[in-house]
Design a protein around this motif. Structure first.
Motif, PDB file in Angstrom:
ATOM      1  N   VAL A  96      57.198  75.590 -16.473  1.00 24.92           N
ATOM      2  CA  VAL A  96      56.904  77.017 -16.418  1.00 24.92           C
ATOM      3  C   VAL A  96      57.435  77.680 -17.677  1.00 24.92           C
ATOM      4  O   VAL A  96      58.543  77.394 -18.127  1.00 24.92           O
ATOM      5  N   ARG A  97      56.623  78.533 -18.280  1.00 22.06           N
ATOM      6  CA  ARG A  97      57.062  79.248 -19.476  1.00 22.06           C
ATOM      7  C   ARG A  97      57.793  80.526 -19.092  1.00 22.06           C
ATOM      8  O   ARG A  97      57.583  81.095 -18.023  1.00 22.06           O
ATOM      9  N   LEU A  98      58.622  80.993 -20.002  1.00 21.24           N
ATOM     10  CA  LEU A  98      59.358  82.238 -19.825  1.00 21.24           C
ATOM     11  C   LEU A  98      59.200  83.071 -21.091  1.00 21.24           C
ATOM     12  O   LEU A  98      59.511  82.620 -22.190  1.00 21.24           O
ATOM     13  N   MET A  99      58.704  84.290 -20.915  1.00 25.91           N
ATOM     14  CA  MET A  99      58.468  85.206 -22.028  1.00 25.91           C
ATOM     15  C   MET A  99      59.563  86.273 -22.077  1.00 25.91           C
ATOM     16  O   MET A  99      60.234  86.546 -21.077  1.00 25.91           O
ATOM     17  N   ILE A 100      59.699  86.897 -23.234  1.00 28.31           N
ATOM     18  CA  ILE A 100      60.643  88.003 -23.397  1.00 28.31           C
ATOM     19  C   ILE A 100      59.858  89.311 -23.451  1.00 28.31           C
ATOM     20  O   ILE A 100      59.065  89.536 -24.371  1.00 28.31           O
ATOM     21  N   ASP A 101      60.054  90.164 -22.452  1.00 29.17           N
ATOM     22  CA  ASP A 101      59.411  91.480 -22.381  1.00 29.17           C
ATOM     23  C   ASP A 101      57.894  91.405 -22.575  1.00 29.17           C
ATOM     24  O   ASP A 101      57.316  92.154 -23.379  1.00 29.17           O
ATOM     25  N   PRO A 102      57.194  90.527 -21.853  1.00 29.64           N
ATOM     26  CA  PRO A 102      55.741  90.449 -22.012  1.00 29.64           C
ATOM     27  C   PRO A 102      55.049  91.625 -21.319  1.00 29.64           C
ATOM     28  O   PRO A 102      55.632  92.296 -20.462  1.00 29.64           O
ATOM     29  N   ASP A 103      53.810  91.862 -21.700  1.00 26.81           N
ATOM     30  CA  ASP A 103      52.959  92.762 -20.933  1.00 26.81           C
ATOM     31  C   ASP A 103      52.466  91.956 -19.742  1.00 26.81           C
ATOM     32  O   ASP A 103      51.516  91.174 -19.858  1.00 26.81           O
ATOM     33  N   VAL A 104      53.114  92.133 -18.595  1.00 30.26           N
ATOM     34  CA  VAL A 104      52.871  91.243 -17.454  1.00 30.26           C
ATOM     35  C   VAL A 104      51.493  91.441 -16.834  1.00 30.26           C
ATOM     36  O   VAL A 104      51.086  90.656 -15.975  1.00 30.26           O
ATOM     37  N   LYS A 105      50.760  92.465 -17.281  1.00 29.68           N
ATOM     38  CA  LYS A 105      49.439  92.716 -16.717  1.00 29.68           C
ATOM     39  C   LYS A 105      48.311  92.265 -17.635  1.00 29.68           C
ATOM     40  O   LYS A 105      47.142  92.529 -17.351  1.00 29.68           O
ATOM     41  N   ALA A 106      48.638  91.575 -18.720  1.00 28.83           N
ATOM     42  CA  ALA A 106      47.604  91.224 -19.688  1.00 28.83           C
ATOM     43  C   ALA A 106      47.776  89.798 -20.206  1.00 28.83           C
ATOM     44  O   ALA A 106      48.890  89.285 -20.306  1.00 28.83           O
ATOM     45  N   TYR A 107      46.661  89.162 -20.492  1.00 30.54           N
ATOM     46  CA  TYR A 107      46.597  87.884 -21.201  1.00 30.54           C
ATOM     47  C   TYR A 107      47.354  86.752 -20.517  1.00 30.54           C
ATOM     48  O   TYR A 107      47.826  85.823 -21.166  1.00 30.54           O
ATOM     49  N   GLY A 108      47.493  86.829 -19.206  1.00 33.60           N
ATOM     50  CA  GLY A 108      48.111  85.740 -18.474  1.00 33.60           C
ATOM     51  C   GLY A 108      49.594  85.590 -18.723  1.00 33.60           C
ATOM     52  O   GLY A 108      50.154  84.520 -18.459  1.00 33.60           O
ATOM     53  N   LEU A 109      50.243  86.639 -19.193  1.00 29.03           N
ATOM     54  CA  LEU A 109      51.652  86.551 -19.563  1.00 29.03           C
ATOM     55  C   LEU A 109      52.526  87.292 -18.554  1.00 29.03           C
ATOM     56  O   LEU A 109      53.315  88.179 -18.899  1.00 29.03           O
ATOM     57  N   ALA A 110      52.412  86.898 -17.308  1.00 28.67           N
ATOM     58  CA  ALA A 110      53.215  87.493 -16.242  1.00 28.67           C
ATOM     59  C   ALA A 110      54.616  86.914 -16.173  1.00 28.67           C
ATOM     60  O   ALA A 110      55.429  87.360 -15.352  1.00 28.67           O
ATOM     61  N   GLN A 111      54.933  85.957 -17.034  1.00 34.95           N
ATOM     62  CA  GLN A 111      56.114  85.116 -16.837  1.00 34.95           C
ATOM     63  C   GLN A 111      57.380  85.738 -17.422  1.00 34.95           C
ATOM     64  O   GLN A 111      57.994  85.222 -18.368  1.00 34.95           O
ATOM     65  N   ASP A 112      57.775  86.868 -16.854  1.00 29.87           N
ATOM     66  CA  ASP A 112      59.089  87.426 -17.179  1.00 29.87           C
ATOM     67  C   ASP A 112      60.137  86.740 -16.309  1.00 29.87           C
ATOM     68  O   ASP A 112      59.811  85.845 -15.506  1.00 29.87           O
ATOM     69  N   PRO A 166      60.104  89.174 -30.478  1.00 32.85           N
ATOM     70  CA  PRO A 166      59.944  90.289 -29.529  1.00 32.85           C
ATOM     71  C   PRO A 166      60.535  91.575 -30.084  1.00 32.85           C
ATOM     72  O   PRO A 166      61.441  91.558 -30.924  1.00 32.85           O
ATOM     73  N   GLU A 167      60.021  92.683 -29.588  1.00 31.60           N
ATOM     74  CA  GLU A 167      60.398  93.998 -30.117  1.00 31.60           C
ATOM     75  C   GLU A 167      61.907  94.214 -30.092  1.00 31.60           C
ATOM     76  O   GLU A 167      62.481  94.774 -31.038  1.00 31.60           O
ATOM     77  N   ARG A 168      62.575  93.745 -29.050  1.00 31.82           N
ATOM     78  CA  ARG A 168      64.007  94.008 -28.905  1.00 31.82           C
ATOM     79  C   ARG A 168      64.849  93.366 -30.013  1.00 31.82           C
ATOM     80  O   ARG A 168      65.987  93.767 -30.230  1.00 31.82           O
ATOM     81  N   TRP A 169      64.289  92.361 -30.691  1.00 35.23           N
ATOM     82  CA  TRP A 169      65.034  91.644 -31.731  1.00 35.23           C
ATOM     83  C   TRP A 169      64.508  91.881 -33.133  1.00 35.23           C
ATOM     84  O   TRP A 169      65.026  91.311 -34.095  1.00 35.23           O
ATOM     85  N   LYS A 170      63.489  92.695 -33.301  1.00 34.90           N
ATOM     86  CA  LYS A 170      62.914  92.894 -34.628  1.00 34.90           C
ATOM     87  C   LYS A 170      63.932  93.499 -35.593  1.00 34.90           C
ATOM     88  O   LYS A 170      64.724  94.365 -35.216  1.00 34.90           O
ATOM     89  N   GLY A 171      63.901  93.036 -36.843  1.00 33.41           N
ATOM     90  CA  GLY A 171      64.772  93.571 -37.871  1.00 33.41           C
ATOM     91  C   GLY A 171      66.145  92.940 -37.937  1.00 33.41           C
ATOM     92  O   GLY A 171      66.935  93.270 -38.818  1.00 33.41           O
ATOM     93  N   GLN A 172      66.451  92.016 -37.039  1.00 32.70           N
ATOM     94  CA  GLN A 172      67.763  91.380 -37.051  1.00 32.70           C
ATOM     95  C   GLN A 172      67.832  90.298 -38.127  1.00 32.70           C
ATOM     96  O   GLN A 172      66.866  89.578 -38.357  1.00 32.70           O
ATOM     97  N   GLY A 194      57.893  76.701 -36.997  1.00 28.87           N
ATOM     98  CA  GLY A 194      59.082  77.516 -36.758  1.00 28.87           C
ATOM     99  C   GLY A 194      58.923  78.415 -35.554  1.00 28.87           C
ATOM    100  O   GLY A 194      57.981  78.274 -34.755  1.00 28.87           O
ATOM    101  N   MET A 195      59.845  79.348 -35.404  1.00 24.76           N
ATOM    102  CA  MET A 195      59.762  80.330 -34.329  1.00 24.76           C
ATOM    103  C   MET A 195      60.470  81.608 -34.777  1.00 24.76           C
ATOM    104  O   MET A 195      61.153  81.631 -35.805  1.00 24.76           O
ATOM    105  N   LEU A 196      60.277  82.663 -34.019  1.00 25.42           N
ATOM    106  CA  LEU A 196      60.887  83.959 -34.324  1.00 25.42           C
ATOM    107  C   LEU A 196      60.609  84.349 -35.773  1.00 25.42           C
ATOM    108  O   LEU A 196      61.506  84.564 -36.582  1.00 25.42           O
ATOM    109  N   TRP A 197      59.315  84.444 -36.082  1.00 22.11           N
ATOM    110  CA  TRP A 197      58.892  84.831 -37.426  1.00 22.11           C
ATOM    111  C   TRP A 197      59.321  86.262 -37.743  1.00 22.11           C
ATOM    112  O   TRP A 197      59.377  87.100 -36.838  1.00 22.11           O
TER     113      TRP A 197
END
Length: 373
Positions: free
Chosen positions: A76-92, A129-135, A174-177
């Motif tokens: 099972v995948r786990l997303m960070i702050d996804p839009d849970v109503k779109a694109y199959g990304l309910a996995q908060d 994810p938005e919460r980590w941008k700019g770090q 990579g990740m966290l571009w």
């Protein structure tokens, strides 16, 4: 939750997390062949009214069907702050906690797939994810640590610790571009820093260890890429990752024939990995095949796009992986059925995944569900 500061985290990582060839790998996986299904969509589909049916037409809970067909793991995948109503990304996290409880009731082991993104993570998408941008790298590594430790702590607190943890999804680029972005050409790293990526992935692995109560109690750490069709490039990637101090207990690969070539290339890749990293198990963390024709057309397919073709592909895949020294296979998108009920994806022209599900348009299991043996 006890949090670790950025400076302390840096000291922890600098102390030297051992590479896969130097450690005793946690034995949560044991020697049992893994037959796994990715069930990330199942709970969302059921909540929208999809009634999954077994081969005989009997309606059953999705994870009961998994158990009844003798699968022993789910993913099972786990997303960070996804839009849970779109694109199959309910996995908060609340969603994943519920999946973990369901899996435990069915006595299924779980591979937790941490995407570290609000969006699908793959070689072409690894967005911060938005919460980590700019770090900066140090702060972002601390954020990965804190987040991962909290996730594992919450899962352990409800008595559903994961049995394996995947740090990132298909992270060959990579990740966290942009901080953790890599670019490879002809088996060589041409852009980015493997050391920076390792800082991020090791932060996640360290958090799993600390939340689990130490190295002896933690689940294995999977590092997962999608370069299966090129054995030399795949080995080179993991060699560079390990040489940079990367923590990897087990290797995960994606294998889709339309993108990654034929069975011979897959077998060669697994054999090369097992030869170069002898203490490290190798899994096909993702694969899938069509039970019906894709709407836009797909090439380089070794079997017909039919239920029988899907079954035959999986029957042929298993001995390829076993004979090469692999330790298991996970099927991706198994429950992606009747998506018109639950999938809001206006930017997608083609619901490709529904043609690769293990359930047809009536949400009835295809013969392919028994293909992996």
């Amino acid at each position: 939750m006890n949090k670790i500061g950025a400076a302390t985290l840096l000291l922890t990582l600098t102390a030297g997390l051992s590479a896969c060839t130097q450690v005793t790998i946690p034995e949560a996986t044991g020697d049992t062949w893994i037959r796994g299904l990715d069930v990330s969509e199942a709970r969302e589909a059921e909540a929208a009214g999809v009634q999954f049916r077994d081969r005989d037409g009997t309606v059953k809970p999705a994870l009961q069907i998994v158990r009844d067909h003798e699968y022993n793991w789910v993913r099972v995948r786990l997303m960070i702050d996804p839009d849970v109503k779109a694109y199959g990304l309910a996995q908060d996290l609340p969603y994943v906690k519920a999946v973990m409880r369901d899996a435990k009731k069915q006595n299924l082991k779980v591979l937790l797939d941490l995407h570290y993104s609000h969006w699908w993570a793959d070689p072409g998408n690894q967005w911060t994810p938005e919460r980590w941008k700019g770090q900066d790298l140090t702060t972002l590594s601390a954020s990965v640590y804190d987040y991962t430790r909290d996730v594992i702590t919450q899962l352990r607190d409800q008595d559903t610790p994961p049995d394996m943890v995947q740090i990132g999804n298909e992270i060959n680029a990579g990740m966290l571009w942009e901080t953790g972005r890599l670019k490879w050409e002809s088996g060589q790293l041409t852009t980015g820093s493997m050391a920076a990526l390792v800082r991020l992935t090791n932060a996640g692995a360290t958090a799993v260890r600390d939340a689990s109560g130490g190295r002896d109690r933690m689940p294995p750490i999977m590092v997962h890429i999608a370069k299966t069709g090129d054995a030399a490039a795949t080995v080179a990637w993991y060699r560079a990752f390990i040489d940079a101090g990367g923590w990897v207990d087990v290797i995960g690969l994606s294998y889709y024939p339309s993108w990654h070539g034929d069975f011979s290339g897959l077998g060669e890749t697994i054999r090369a990995l097992r030869s170069n990293f002898t203490q490290t198990k190798v899994y096909v963390a993702e694969t899938a095949y069509y039970w019906d024709k894709n709407q836009v057309g797909t090439t380089n397919l070794p079997y017909p796009e039919t239920p029988q073709g899907q079954y035959d592909f999986l029957q042929a895949l298993t001995p390829v992986v076993k004979d090469a020294g692999g330790s298991g296979i996970f099927y991706w998108g198994a429950f992606w059925s009747q998506s018109s009920r639950w999938l809001n994806a206006p930017g997608w022209k083609d619901d490709d995944a529904s043609r690769r599900s293990l359930f047809d348009d009536d949400a009835r299991a295809t013969v392919g569900i028994d293909g992996l043996k």
